[in-house]
Design an enzyme around this catalytic site. Structure first.
Site, PDB file in Angstrom:
ATOM      1  N   ILE B  51       0.883  -1.194  -0.156  1.00 51.10           N
ATOM      2  CA  ILE B  51       0.034  -0.108  -0.369  1.00 51.10           C
ATOM      3  C   ILE B  51       1.004   0.486  -0.047  1.00 51.10           C
ATOM      4  CG2 ILE B  51      -2.252  -1.101   0.980  1.00 51.10           C
ATOM      5  CD1 ILE B  51      -1.176  -0.301   3.611  1.00 51.10           C
ATOM      6  N   GLU B  52       0.878   2.116  -0.470  1.00 50.01           N
ATOM      7  CA  GLU B  52       1.439   3.431  -1.362  1.00 50.01           C
ATOM      8  C   GLU B  52       1.810   3.987  -0.298  1.00 50.01           C
ATOM      9  OE1 GLU B  52      -1.309   2.220  -2.876  1.00 50.01           O
ATOM     10  OE2 GLU B  52      -1.785   3.998  -4.231  1.00 50.01           O
TER      11      GLU B  52
END
Lengths: 236, 219, 236, 219
Positions: B51-52
């Site tokens: 997840i960025e």
């Protein structure tokens, strides 16, 4: 002796001046230094340029700072929120300027600023509307854009633990922009849930070395933005 | 246009896409339908979800009352971690993305063009608040880009087109599209159908696609 | 299941080909993956371009690789050592090429390569002989040089602990170039003193996430270069 | 040239320089004479020592047998850490340097010119192995640069000159010079003597300096 502790959020932000650029950590509520932002609302400095990934939610924290009219411009990747009309209303009224930056380019520009890199090339956003006004150049057959490093007069961030020298560790995904903003702020202020003596953190596990931090404020039980929003809180 | 056709539900689309993700992949799942893929990863595969906002090794949603508001995904929903997880800051997270270290980015779409152009960040509508997040970084950096989307809008307008009418997220970036009606590769020759769900014919898909479509299903 | 363990240094480096570019971690002996280097000597690939901060000491490790004639070119900030004539002899004989890069520029070029940044500007070395052949450009009144990101076919590094997925922590100043080389190597091989199951490392304290690592080799008691040199060891 | 003059020893030069480093400074000490400064930091000050190979909070040398060959300084000597220390990788270490976060870099010199040019990395001699390390990064990034050096070479040649004859480490970077004979500021007007050790006169220094020298000592 190096002791960067100050007594309150109010003291920590007292030096912020009208027209300053202020980086504010957080991705959504995770890592948002809400007590420092509220202190900045009380402090009242205006005409600010804020660099932050989002534009806040509800009417607390960053959204409240914007609603208070203190923010002239925001540099941001995602200024939309399901539960706040503060930014959209001011934006549509032409009362706040937006510089939209892809999230990774934003992070890298902040790191570059902190690392003394004035500019770099990236393929991100080449061939899109966001390349408008940017210098284009091809490297190894790929079109890239020239992006400038970002520095700020202030960085306001949140940590889990700080020592007096400003060494920091964070909590889970609340880390997000804070380490790079700490680097890029001329004066970096951290609110930490726990403040301890130097030597209490494992030198192998320090995420932000104290050299990047100027003021440490102990905020033992920081508010969670989502909880404040859920109960309809407004600041002030 | 051919008659009514019943395609996959969004959960079925996600399940179909999950089938194609190899064991050991590092994958970023975009907000919305792509997130559902996490529910359908086959038990015999280990896929590391990125997840960025700063985590590799995302696990499922927490039990009620067990979550941490500071452990969230890009959609700002609470998540958990799996053994082998690691946290990192935003510049490191996007170094993974931009540097080509992720195997796959799965995103939603407003439109996909036959040349691989993707539009998914802005309707370009007057007065809309522009917001891009990490989408442009993902499509320009990750090794492969899959799109999960309904084949047509609610109004029945095809989303697979000759040329995007909305502002681009990235030019020539999409590799494959999973819709309720088909699995479609984006090739040098344009759209090619590689798989269809039961009850959907090639002509049903072609009739709902605003660009030439080749049938490339294995014989 | 993700399990990046391989049985031996020999297997880990078996894919290195003639003419490949190989980044090798370490600042002096700290962090130098000496067992992997020795395996590369046994393996025998030649015509290599090596990216490493130094050029080795004595006649073991990197110095031995150079002496074996496998290195055509070295990209390096400080190719001098008080106790090794291996590099100087070959350099004076015109048998090895040197690209001299300031240490911080070297680190940043490696990070840039790993981060998908094809090029960046830095003030370092502007106005010196090392600006020869580089594009100059002024930003904010300071002259800067355009520097290119560096990637490599291989990165060989050393860690204290690795899990099977390749998550790494290092030992003290042995960390140095390894985290950025792990990012910039198309295939990254790590030798770790300890190899454990995933879940054994604190996710907050992982320095190199496993996504950057391809092969993990357990080398329980790695040699210290200085001890080998002190007793006059040669490899092979 | 005036007659024989006895200046400071290298330890005395280091002690003199240490006196001028403010409490709370973040400082990088170069290899050689600058390293000695660590021995003379006054007890009532906390100075955080940075070593570019990846540590803030360097402590003294370890007791014999207590060291770790993987805890070394830029001169590759074993060191220890102090409470509040932190390790980091090379790119982060030079982000501190290049980004202007360090207060002071102290380096040795082959030559310093009256315009602040520093030469300390190469004699330019045919056949010498060029090696630069972190010197160019330090002088271009750190807020202030002090030089510690003998006033003249062993052959008696002045090291403070009008214009460097050796290749530059950086142009216009030196702020202050500590030698066995004087403390000298590098100003827009060139070299200015701000302090002299006992027994050394201004003329002694001027006679051993190959550039104009102003006397700027407090009256």
């Amino acid at each position: 002796m190096i002791d960067k502790r100050v007594g309150s959020p109010r003291e920590a932000v007292a030096g912020i001046g009208d027209g300053d650029t202020v980086m504010i950590g957080g991705f959504g509520e995770a890592g948002s230094p809400i007590e420092l932002i509220h202190a900045l609302i009380d402090h009242g400095a205006g005409g600010l340029t804020v660099v932050s990934n989002n534009s806040g939610s509800g009417e607390v924290g960053l959204a409240a700072l914007i609603r208070a009219g203190q923010v002239e411009k925001i540099v941001c990747s995602f200024p939309r929120s399901a539960n706040s009309m503060v930014f959209p209303d001011l934006y549509h009224a032409g009362r706040i300027e937006l510089e939209l930056v892809p999230q990774g380019t934003l992070a890298e520009r902040i790191r570059a600023g902190g690392a003394g890199i004035p500019a770099f090339y990236t393929p991100t956003a080449a061939g899109t509307d966001l390349e408008a006004g940017k210098e284009r150049r091809e490297f190894d057959g790929r079109m890239c854009l020239l992006e400038r490093g970002l520095v700020a007069d202030w960085a306001l961030i949140k940590a889990r633990v700080a020592d007096w020298q400003g060494n920091l560790v964070y909590n889970k995904t609340a880390r997000n922009f804070s380490p790079v903003m700490a680097m890029a702020g001329r004066t970096t202020v951290v609110q930490a849930s726990s403040v301890i003596e130097p030597g209490g953190l494992d030198p192998e596990a320090v995420i932000t070395p104290g050299i990047f931090v100027d003021h440490v404020v102990h905020v033992p039980k920081p508010h969670h933005e989502s909880e404040l929003v859920a109960r309809g809180a407004r600041y002030p | 246009m051919s008659g009514a056709v019943t395609g996959l539900t969004k959960h079925q689309i996600a399940r179909r896409a999950a089938r194609d993700i190899p064991d050991g992949s590092y994958v970023n799942l975009g907000i919305g339908m792509p997130e559902l893929i996490a529910l359908f990863i086959p038990d015999d595969r280990e896929i590391v979800l990125h997840i960025e906002n700063g985590l590799l090794g995302m696990g499922p949603s927490p039990e009620p009352g067990e979550g941490d508001p500071e452990l969230i995904n890009a959609g700002k929903k609470q998540v958990t971690t799996r053994p082998g997880a690691a946290y990192f800051h935003q510049a490191d997270s996007f170094a993974m993305i931009r540097g080509g270290h992720l195997d796959l980015s799965v995103l939603g779409a407003l439109e996909v063009a036959a040349n691989g152009d993707l539009a998914n960040w802005s309707t370009g509508r007057e007065g809309a608040i522009p917001a891009v997040g990490g989408a442009m970084d993902l499509v320009s950096g990750v090794k492969a880009v899959y799109v999960l989307t309904r084949h047509c809008t609610r109004q029945g307008t095809p989303k697979l087109v000759e040329r995007c009418s909305y502002p681009l997220t990235g030019p020539g970036v999409v590799d494959r599209i999973y819709t309720d009606l088909a699995v479609i590769d984006v090739t040098a020759n344009g759209f090619e159908v590689v798989d269809l769900p039961p009850g959907v014919g090639f002509d049903d898909v072609a009739a709902r696609t605003a660009a030439p479509l080749r049938d490339a299903r294995p014989a």
